[in-house]
Scaffold this motif. Structure first.
Motif, PDB file in Angstrom:
ATOM      1  N   TYR A 382       0.830  -1.209   0.000  1.00 34.29           N
ATOM      2  CA  TYR A 382       0.000   0.000   0.000  1.00 34.29           C
ATOM      3  C   TYR A 382       0.863   1.257   0.000  1.00 34.29           C
ATOM      4  N   ASN A 383       0.314   2.290  -0.628  1.00 34.86           N
ATOM      5  CA  ASN A 383       0.844   3.643  -0.568  1.00 34.86           C
ATOM      6  C   ASN A 383      -0.255   4.508   0.024  1.00 34.86           C
ATOM      7  N   GLN A 384       0.127   5.336   1.035  1.00 36.97           N
ATOM      8  CA  GLN A 384      -0.908   6.105   1.729  1.00 36.97           C
ATOM      9  C   GLN A 384      -1.678   7.019   0.784  1.00 36.97           C
ATOM     10  N   ALA A 385      -1.015   7.421  -0.237  1.00 33.31           N
ATOM     11  CA  ALA A 385      -1.675   8.384  -1.144  1.00 33.31           C
ATOM     12  C   ALA A 385      -2.512   7.681  -2.200  1.00 33.31           C
ATOM     13  N   ASP A 389      -0.136  -0.136  -4.224  1.00 28.43           N
ATOM     14  CA  ASP A 389       0.902   0.402  -5.088  1.00 28.43           C
ATOM     15  C   ASP A 389       1.721  -0.693  -5.760  1.00 28.43           C
TER      16      ASP A 389
END
Length: 966
Positions: A382-385, A389
């Protein structure tokens, strides 16, 4: 080589900065006291203006350090909000401001709202030093002031302004602390000493904290306080500010402020940067370790970006794809992955891109064509944005693991089957190395009758029956503790007290140090077999009827008694007994009652002897008593043996109740004492038998000790029996004939009497050898020989004139008559000789009429059918019943010689003879009076009506036939 670790706790270890701090403190102390010992030296005499400039430079260093400390404290307070940072911010902001005012208030400096003066400068000096030591005390006390850093900075500025106001406008109202031309006042000196004491106390406090917490910051602050305190000594005695001592004191202040900066810089700047550097190094090391792991881990790992291109692949995947690790980056996963994997992996990759983690197994074909089993884990990254990902995919070849797992499962299944079979047929227990039970199966619980929870944690002492000696278990443990397997049979005790036997195999399991770590005991229940063996042993060693030891066990007990007697010198005794007339009980009451009598006799015998004695049944009605440990004195032992024999006799003479009928029976006993092994078992039994025979000869119902003279007599009897056997074979046995006459004294027949013509002994009396022949059984062949000789004699007379009518009487013993072949023997003798059966008389005794009357009559009737006639010998001396006499096919009665002898002198004897004659006449029986030795006897008997006579008066038994002399 590794450095040794200190055994001291953290609070007792010396931090590395303590040594240089102590060196600084020692050097500063020595130097200060050295300078104090110097004479007063005035500085700047030629250029007084330089003094103010030098002082300003020195103070500016202190101000700069204070500003730097305050600046560091400002940033530290903003980062961590620690109380120490706010204290340093406040204190050193005040110190920086006050020292700055002190520097510009020094004499010779331009005026600031008021003229510069030494007194004004000293005021701000004392304020700065007081604020400084107060701040240090608060730091040492770890005071945590409330509020934000801006608040404390503002308070510091307010404090500087307030002190500036007092020093500028209210100095005159304060006590005098310096007099020009005189120097410092006592007040000023005391204030300096107070600052000295305060700094030294603060230094000691911080030193202890630094040593306890191993913190360099406290050590450097303590050193700064110590140097500051020493520096105060330089300001207690100067006369003018230009004195060298005053300048020297400012140098100590510079050193102290350098140490303060060192402490604050180390804790706030240098230490964090060092920590950052160490962290970076550790991170690099971890990355290298991670790379090493990823490069060598036996799994395939790939990292994918959002377009499913490889952003990382470990060497395992690169090798599988046939590419270098660096070349993998940027390639599409499904272009580099093995084609046979794609259908299994692709759906889960898509799920992972949707945020779902997956773990799964799939089967594919390896490049070799063999099937392989692959485990896979697909994890979204995961990517927070942007959310998901990329994907991390891990693949592991579990083919060998699954094969090993299948083999393990098969092995476990096989072991389970073996365990089930073992549990079904064996008793199993597992113990640790100390013998404490850790596991048992159901059969162990069943046979021991203990629940599993009582067995687990216990030892096998719980089921110890006490049957085996302690040495048995010592040898067992010696075997298994050495790593060897032990086999044997053990008798255990169940919880209910019953005993059971098991055949046991104990297998030790050896640990890594070569010693047993546990033992497995496998047992089989052999209780039934052992019981059968015990029953067989009892049958072999004990009499089935009475439960007494039999001859075999008696022999063993007797041998033990002989060995014990030889060992300790104690005399023992052997007692042999049988029951008088026991046969009559069997004949009259039946054998079952005879058996019951023997059982009762056994009980009485056991109750009549001691615990150490043995009572055994030899067979029939014969019993043996082995009496042990009587005495070392033969006389005492003989007396005790006799007493036991009397006790036994009294017990056995008590009446018996058999099937509701009272029965009386007595024992005859023979006994002898023994000591040691001088005589064999057979010799002892033979002597006891001789003593028993003597008791019977003496009338029964008595005890007799073995008599050597009686033994000699028995030996003579044995020798005589041996010679009697030879006599039969060598024609030494002859017939002598005694005439039987009528009233006219004419011979009407003879009685054949057996005689033994011994080549050395001469004529042996029938009284010696006939009873011996009866006992030995020789009477049967001898009696048959007599019948044969008698019949031959009769056959010979048949052809002689004057003797063809003669009769011949033959005596037959009870044993001979009871012989089943007796009738056939008589018939054979008559047939082979050709004698007239009517001329043959067979003489019987009254005792033969008491037993088996029907069989006796049957035999007599068969012979009478041939013509043989019967005579009842010694009539009147026995106990013949007249009813028996009436039934018997008797032809003749013979009056016993005891009545004939006294017939002339005893009226009773004459009356008995007359009664017999009357009885015979009434029963139509002939009568012969035997033992007639005088004419008077002959005349009396003839007068009473007797018609036939026999005796020495008419002729003695002779081999040749002669005419009577009477």
């Amino acid at each position: 080589m590794n450095k040794p670790h200190s055994n001291l706790p953290a609070s007792d270890q010396w931090p590395p900065t303590l040594r240089p701090a102590i060196l600084i403190c020692g050097a500063a102390t020595a130097l200060m006291f050295g300078v104090l010992a110097l004479p007063r030296v005035s500085m700047f005499a030629e250029r007084p203006g330089d003094h103010a400039s030098v002082h300003l430079l020195l103070e500016m260093f202190a101000v700069v350090v204070s500003v730097m400390v305050a600046s560091i404290a400002w940033h530290e307070a903003g980062r961590s909000g620690s109380g120490m940072s706010k204290l340093l911010l406040f204190g050193f902001t005040v110190v920086a401001g006050v020292d700055m005012i002190h520097a510009i208030s020094f004499d010779g400096m331009p005026s600031l709202l008021s003229d510069a003066s030494t007194a004004k400068a000293i005021f701000f000096w004392l304020c700065g030093r007081g604020i400084e030591v107060s701040t240090v005390f608060l730091v040492a006390g770890r005071f945590d002031p409330p509020g934000r850093r801006g608040t404390w900075l503002t308070l510091a500025i307010v404090a500087v302004v307030g002190l500036f106001f007092v020093g500028t406008y209210r100095l005159a109202s304060l006590p005098t602390i310096f007099v020009p031309g005189v120097g410092v006042t006592p007040l000023k000196a005391n204030l300096e000493y107070g600052l000295l004491a305060a700094n030294l106390v603060a230094a000691a406090w911080l030193f202890m904290q630094g040593r306890r917490d191993a913190q360099p910051r406290q050590i450097w602050l303590a050193t700064a306080c110590f140097v500051t305190g020493l520096g105060e000594l330089a300001f207690t005695t100067y006369v003018a500010t230009s004195d060298f001592l005053n300048l020297f004191g400012h140098l100590y202040k510079l050193l102290a402020y350098g140490l303060i900066y060192r402490a604050v810089f180390f804790s706030s700047v240098q230490a964090p940067y060092a920590l950052l550097e160490r962290t970076e190094q550790q991170l690099q090391k971890r990355n290298k370790e991670l790379d090493a792991i990823l490069n060598n881990v036996p799994v395939t790992i790939v990292q994918l970006d959002r377009e499913l291109r490889l952003s990382y692949a470990n060497p395992a995947y690169a090798n599988q794809a046939g590419m270098a690790v660096q070349a993998c980056e940027g390639h599409s996963l499904f272009e580099s992955m093995r084609p046979e994997w794609i259908p299994h992996v692709k759906p889960f990759i898509e799920q992972a891109m949707a945020g779902q983690r997956a773990e799964f197994d799939f089967e594919a074909s390896a490049p070799t064509g063999q099937p392989e089993n692959i485990w896979a884990a697909i994890v979204p990254e995961y990517n927070q944005a942007t959310g998901v990902d990329g994907v991390l995919a891990i693949f592991k070849d579990n083919t060998e693991r699954d094969r090993a797992r299948r083999l393990l499962a098969e092995s476990m299944h096989e072991i389970a089957e073996l365990k089930a079979a073992l549990d079904a047929h064996a008793i199993v227990a597992v113990t640790d190395a100390r013998g404490v039970i850790t596991r048992v199966n159901d059969k162990f619980c069943t046979i021991s009758k203990y629940p599993r929870d009582e067995l687990i944690g216990s030892t096998h002492r719980l089921i110890n029956s006490g049957h085996h000696p302690k040495s048995f278990f010592v040898d067992l443990w010696k075997t298994i503790s050495s790593g060897q397997v032990w086999n044997g049979e053990i008798c255990n005790r169940a919880k209910d007290g019953s005993s059971y036997w098991v055949h046991t195999t104990i297998v030790p399991f050896i640990g890594g140090q070569g010693l047993p770590v546990q033992y497995i005991a496998i047992r089989a229940d052999i209780t039934e077999r052992k019981n059968a063996e015990q029953r067989a042993q009892r049958m072999a060693l004990y009499d089935a009827l009475t439960g007494l030891p039999n001859r075999r066990l008696m022999s063993d007990r007797l041998q033990q008694a002989l060995a014990a007697s030889a060992r300790d010198g104690q005399h023992g005794a052997l007692l042999l007994l049988d029951l008088d007339h026991f046969k009559q009980v069997n004949d009259t009451l039946g054998h079952d009652q005879g058996d019951e009598l023997l059982r009762q006799v056994a009980v009485r015998l056991q109750s009549s002897v001691r615990q150490v004695d043995t009572v055994a049944r030899m067979g029939g009605d014969e019993f043996v008593l082995v009496l042990s440990e009587l005495s070392r004195d033969v006389a005492v032992a003989t007396s005790l043996a006799g007493g036991i024999a009397d006790k036994v006799r009294d017990a056995l003479n008590e009446p018996y109740l058999l099937n509701g009928m009272r029965v009386d029976i007595s024992p005859s006993m023979g006994l002898l004492t023994f000591c040691g092994g001088g005589m064999s078992e057979d010799e002892l039994l033979k002597r006891a038998d001789m003593a028993l025979y003597q008791a019977k000869e003496l009338g029964r119902d008595r005890k007799c000790f073995f008599d050597p003279a009686h033994q000699a007599q028995n030996l003579g009897r044995i020798q005589l029996l041996h010679e009697l056997k030879q006599a039969k074979a060598s024609e030494q046995l002859l017939l002598h004939y005694q005439p039987v006459v009528g009233e006219s004294c004419r011979i009407i027949g003879y009685e054949a009497l057996l005689r033994w013509q011994h080549p050395e002994r001469g004529m042996v009396s029938p009284a010696e050898f006939i009873p011996l022949a009866e006992q030995s059984g020789l009477i049967l062949p001898i009696g048959q020989r007599v019948l044969e000789l008698a019949c031959r004699q009769l056959a010979g007379w048949r052809d002689e004139p004057g003797r063809s009518t003669l009769t011949l009487a033959v005596n037959v013993s009870a044993r001979q008559f009871k012989d089943p072949k007796f009738v056939e023997g008589v018939e054979s003798a008559l047939r082979e000789s050709g004698a007239d059966p009517h001329a043959l008389w067979i003489e019987l005794t009254e005792s033969m009429l008491h037993t088996d009357i029907d069989e006796t009559i049957e035999k007599m009737s068969r012979l009478k059918g041939l013509g043989v006639r019967f005579s009842l010998d010694d009539f009147g001396t026995g106990y013949s019943s007249l009813s028996y006499l009436r039934r018997m096919p008797i032809d003749q009665l013979k009056i016993d010689r005891s009545f004939v002898r006294d017939v002339t002198s005893d009226s009773n004897a004459a009356s008995i003879a007359n009664t017999i004659l009357s009885l015979a006449e009434s029963m139509s029986l002939d009568v012969i009076a035997e033992g007639v030795e005088t004419i008077e006897q002959f005349n009396v008997l003839k007068a009473l009506g007797c018609h036939s006579f026999q005796g020495y008066y008419f002729g003695k038994p002779q081999a040749a036939l002669v005419e009577p002399t009477g």
